[in-house]
Design a protein around this motif. Structure first.
Motif, PDB file in Angstrom:
ATOM      1  N   ILE A  65      12.586  -4.181   9.936  1.00  0.00           N
ATOM      2  CA  ILE A  65      13.717  -3.386  10.404  1.00  0.00           C
ATOM      3  C   ILE A  65      14.991  -4.171  10.112  1.00  0.00           C
ATOM      4  O   ILE A  65      15.066  -5.363  10.418  1.00  0.00           O
ATOM      5  N   SER A  66      15.976  -3.523   9.513  1.00  0.00           N
ATOM      6  CA  SER A  66      17.236  -4.197   9.172  1.00  0.00           C
ATOM      7  C   SER A  66      17.942  -4.696  10.428  1.00  0.00           C
ATOM      8  O   SER A  66      17.691  -4.219  11.539  1.00  0.00           O
ATOM      9  N   ALA A  67      18.839  -5.659  10.238  1.00  0.00           N
ATOM     10  CA  ALA A  67      19.543  -6.280  11.361  1.00  0.00           C
ATOM     11  C   ALA A  67      20.318  -5.258  12.187  1.00  0.00           C
ATOM     12  O   ALA A  67      20.432  -5.391  13.409  1.00  0.00           O
ATOM     13  N   ASP A  68      20.835  -4.228  11.526  1.00  0.00           N
ATOM     14  CA  ASP A  68      21.602  -3.212  12.273  1.00  0.00           C
ATOM     15  C   ASP A  68      20.708  -2.131  12.882  1.00  0.00           C
ATOM     16  O   ASP A  68      21.191  -1.223  13.570  1.00  0.00           O
ATOM     17  N   GLY A  69      19.395  -2.233  12.630  1.00  0.00           N
ATOM     18  CA  GLY A  69      18.445  -1.294  13.218  1.00  0.00           C
ATOM     19  C   GLY A  69      18.446   0.090  12.618  1.00  0.00           C
ATOM     20  O   GLY A  69      17.826   1.015  13.151  1.00  0.00           O
ATOM     21  N   LYS A  70      19.090   0.252  11.475  1.00  0.00           N
ATOM     22  CA  LYS A  70      19.243   1.592  10.895  1.00  0.00           C
ATOM     23  C   LYS A  70      18.303   1.874   9.722  1.00  0.00           C
ATOM     24  O   LYS A  70      18.229   3.000   9.243  1.00  0.00           O
ATOM     25  N   THR A  71      17.600   0.857   9.245  1.00  0.00           N
ATOM     26  CA  THR A  71      16.676   1.051   8.121  1.00  0.00           C
ATOM     27  C   THR A  71      15.364   0.327   8.394  1.00  0.00           C
ATOM     28  O   THR A  71      15.360  -0.836   8.813  1.00  0.00           O
ATOM     29  N   GLY A  72      14.267   1.019   8.152  1.00  0.00           N
ATOM     30  CA  GLY A  72      12.950   0.416   8.301  1.00  0.00           C
ATOM     31  C   GLY A  72      12.128   0.590   7.043  1.00  0.00           C
ATOM     32  O   GLY A  72      12.282   1.581   6.324  1.00  0.00           O
ATOM     33  N   VAL A  73      11.273  -0.381   6.780  1.00  0.00           N
ATOM     34  CA  VAL A  73      10.388  -0.331   5.604  1.00  0.00           C
ATOM     35  C   VAL A  73       8.958  -0.616   6.057  1.00  0.00           C
ATOM     36  O   VAL A  73       8.718  -1.492   6.889  1.00  0.00           O
ATOM     37  N   LEU A  74       8.016   0.143   5.515  1.00  0.00           N
ATOM     38  CA  LEU A  74       6.581  -0.061   5.739  1.00  0.00           C
ATOM     39  C   LEU A  74       5.893  -0.262   4.400  1.00  0.00           C
ATOM     40  O   LEU A  74       6.139   0.497   3.463  1.00  0.00           O
ATOM     41  N   ILE A  75       5.033  -1.265   4.313  1.00  0.00           N
ATOM     42  CA  ILE A  75       4.255  -1.497   3.089  1.00  0.00           C
ATOM     43  C   ILE A  75       2.807  -1.800   3.486  1.00  0.00           C
ATOM     44  O   ILE A  75       2.562  -2.518   4.457  1.00  0.00           O
ATOM     45  N   SER A  76       1.861  -1.249   2.740  1.00  0.00           N
ATOM     46  CA  SER A  76       0.466  -1.639   2.924  1.00  0.00           C
ATOM     47  C   SER A  76      -0.031  -2.346   1.665  1.00  0.00           C
ATOM     48  O   SER A  76       0.155  -1.847   0.558  1.00  0.00           O
ATOM     49  N   LEU A  77      -0.599  -3.527   1.861  1.00  0.00           N
ATOM     50  CA  LEU A  77      -1.268  -4.258   0.783  1.00  0.00           C
ATOM     51  C   LEU A  77      -2.753  -4.170   1.084  1.00  0.00           C
ATOM     52  O   LEU A  77      -3.199  -4.593   2.151  1.00  0.00           O
ATOM     53  N   THR A  78      -3.507  -3.583   0.156  1.00  0.00           N
ATOM     54  CA  THR A  78      -4.907  -3.311   0.440  1.00  0.00           C
ATOM     55  C   THR A  78      -5.858  -4.087  -0.466  1.00  0.00           C
ATOM     56  O   THR A  78      -5.493  -4.542  -1.550  1.00  0.00           O
ATOM     57  N   CYS A  79      -7.100  -4.219   0.023  1.00  0.00           N
ATOM     58  CA  CYS A  79      -8.145  -4.953  -0.692  1.00  0.00           C
ATOM     59  C   CYS A  79      -9.485  -4.289  -0.382  1.00  0.00           C
ATOM     60  O   CYS A  79      -9.526  -3.237   0.255  1.00  0.00           O
ATOM     61  N   GLU A  80     -10.558  -4.914  -0.810  1.00  0.00           N
ATOM     62  CA  GLU A  80     -11.871  -4.280  -0.673  1.00  0.00           C
ATOM     63  C   GLU A  80     -12.593  -4.629   0.629  1.00  0.00           C
ATOM     64  O   GLU A  80     -13.355  -3.825   1.151  1.00  0.00           O
ATOM     65  N   THR A  81     -12.377  -5.848   1.139  1.00  0.00           N
ATOM     66  CA  THR A  81     -13.145  -6.291   2.305  1.00  0.00           C
ATOM     67  C   THR A  81     -12.248  -6.803   3.423  1.00  0.00           C
ATOM     68  O   THR A  81     -11.144  -7.296   3.192  1.00  0.00           O
ATOM     69  N   ASP A  82     -12.756  -6.705   4.640  1.00  0.00           N
ATOM     70  CA  ASP A  82     -12.052  -7.190   5.826  1.00  0.00           C
ATOM     71  C   ASP A  82     -11.883  -8.710   5.758  1.00  0.00           C
ATOM     72  O   ASP A  82     -10.896  -9.257   6.261  1.00  0.00           O
ATOM     73  N   PHE A  83     -12.834  -9.377   5.139  1.00  0.00           N
ATOM     74  CA  PHE A  83     -12.776 -10.837   5.009  1.00  0.00           C
ATOM     75  C   PHE A  83     -11.503 -11.267   4.278  1.00  0.00           C
ATOM     76  O   PHE A  83     -10.796 -12.181   4.696  1.00  0.00           O
ATOM     77  N   VAL A  84     -11.196 -10.598   3.184  1.00  0.00           N
ATOM     78  CA  VAL A  84      -9.989 -10.915   2.417  1.00  0.00           C
ATOM     79  C   VAL A  84      -8.743 -10.490   3.189  1.00  0.00           C
ATOM     80  O   VAL A  84      -7.735 -11.205   3.222  1.00  0.00           O
TER      81      VAL A  84
END
Length: 276
Positions: A65-84
Motif C-alpha cells: 500500500i502506498s504511503a498516502d494509502g491511495k494505491t494498493g498492489v497485489l501480486i502472486s508468485l506461484t510454484c508447484e509445491t508447498d515446500f518451495v
C-alpha cells in the motif's frame, strides 16, 4: 582446466545454483564466470520449458500500500509445491518483485517481467530460479487498485489476498472497517460491489436458471419471469458485497455496517487473488 573449490563457491554465491551445477558450468565455460552464468541460465530456460505444462497451485500472495494509502498492489508468485512456497528465498523473490513493480509503476504481469532485476530481467530471474529449484515458477496474478483509501488483507495461509478501495468520508476507524470488509471478501468471494457491477451475462444466466427451476417445480409459465427475478434478487443479496450479511454481525449488511462506522462510508471497488 582445473576449477578450484573457491571458484565454484564464488559462482555459487553469485547465482545461488548448486555446487555441482556451478562446477560443471565453470568447467564448460573454461573458468569464464560470465559464460558460466549464461550456461546456468540456459539450464534454467530448459528446465522452465520442460515444465511449461505443469500447474502452479502453490505460492505466495504479497501486497503493498502506498504511503498516502491511495494505491494498493497485489501480486502472486506461484510454484508447484508447498515446500518451495515456504522457502525463504522464494518469499524474498516475491517481495523483491513486488517492490520493483511498485517502484516502476508497472501495470501488468508482462511489464513486470520486462523490468531490470540484478543485471537481468525479472522474467529471466524467474527462469533462473526455475532452473535452480527445478519447479515451474511464474507471476500468476497482478492487481492494482486506487481510491480515497485502499486497505489490504493477506489471509493467514499467505495464498489469498484482497484489496479494498473505500470512499472515505473522513471518519475514524475507517482502516479497521476496511480490514473487516477485506476479510469478508476473502471469506465470501462476492462477484461485485453491488448489483450494478454484476455483468449482463451472469444476470441472464441467473434469470434462465431461475425460470428453469420454477418450471421444474410446476409453476405456471406466466409466473416464471416474476419468480426468476425474485431468485435474482436473492442472488444479489448473497453474492454482491454491499448486500451481503456482515460475517461478524449477521443483523447488518456490509453497507449498513460501513455506514454505522462513518456516515457515507462505502466501497468503490475490490480485488481478490487466490492461489490453488
Amino acid at each position: 582446466m582445473a576449477i578450484t573449490a573457491q571458484e565454484v563457491n564464488k559462482l555459487r554465491q553469485m547465482t545461488g545454483a548448486g555446487m555441482m551445477d556451478c562446477k560443471k558450468a565453470l568447467t564448460e565455460a573454461e573458468g569464464d564466470f560470465e559464460k558460466a552464468i549464461d550456461i546456468l541460465r540456459k539450464k534454467g530456460q530448459k528446465v522452465s520449458a520442460s515444465r511449461a505444462d505443469r500447474e502452479t497451485k502453490e505460492g505466495v500472495v504479497v501486497t503493498d500500500i502506498s504511503a498516502d494509502g491511495k494505491t494498493g498492489v497485489l501480486i502472486s508468485l506461484t510454484c508447484e509445491t508447498d515446500f518451495v512456497a515456504k522457502n525463504e528465498e522464494f518469499g524474498k523473490l516475491a517481495n523483491s518483485i513486488l517492490s520493483l513493480a511498485v517502484k516502476e509503476n508497472a501495470d501488468s504481469v508482462e511489464a513486470i517481467q520486462a523490468l531490470p532485476f540484478e543485471g537481468i530481467t525479472v522474467g529471466e530471474k524467474i527462469t533462473e530460479m526455475t532452473g535452480k529449484i527445478g519447479e515451474k515458477i511464474e507471476i500468476s496474478h497482478f492487481e492494482k487498485l486506487t481510491g480515497d483509501q485502499v486497505v489490504a488483507y493477506i489471509h493467514s495461509n499467505g495464498k489469498l489476498g484482497v484489496l479494498v478501495s473505500l470512499v472515505n468520508s473522513g471518519g475514524t476507524n475507517v482502516e479497521d472497517a476496511g480490514k473487516d470488509v477485506a476479510m469478508q471478501i476473502a471469506a465470501m468471494n462476492p462477484v461485485a460491489v453491488d448489483k450494478d457491477g454484476v455483468d449482463a451475462t451472469t444476470v441472464e444466466r441467473e434469470i434462465e436458471v431461475g425460470k428453469d427451476q420454477a418450471r421444474q417445480e410446476g409453476k405456471p409459465e406466466e409466473m416464471l419471469e416474476k419468480i426468476a427475478l425474485g431468485k435474482l434478487n436473492k442472488f444479489y443479496k448473497e453474492n454482491t458485497l454491499l448486500s451481503q450479511a456482515f460475517v461478524k454481525d449477521n443483523s447488518k449488511t456490509i453497507a449498513q455496517y460501513l455506514d454505522s462506522v462513518s456516515k457515507g462510508l462505502t466501497v468503490s471497488a475490490f480485488k481478490r487473488i487466490s492461489i490453488g
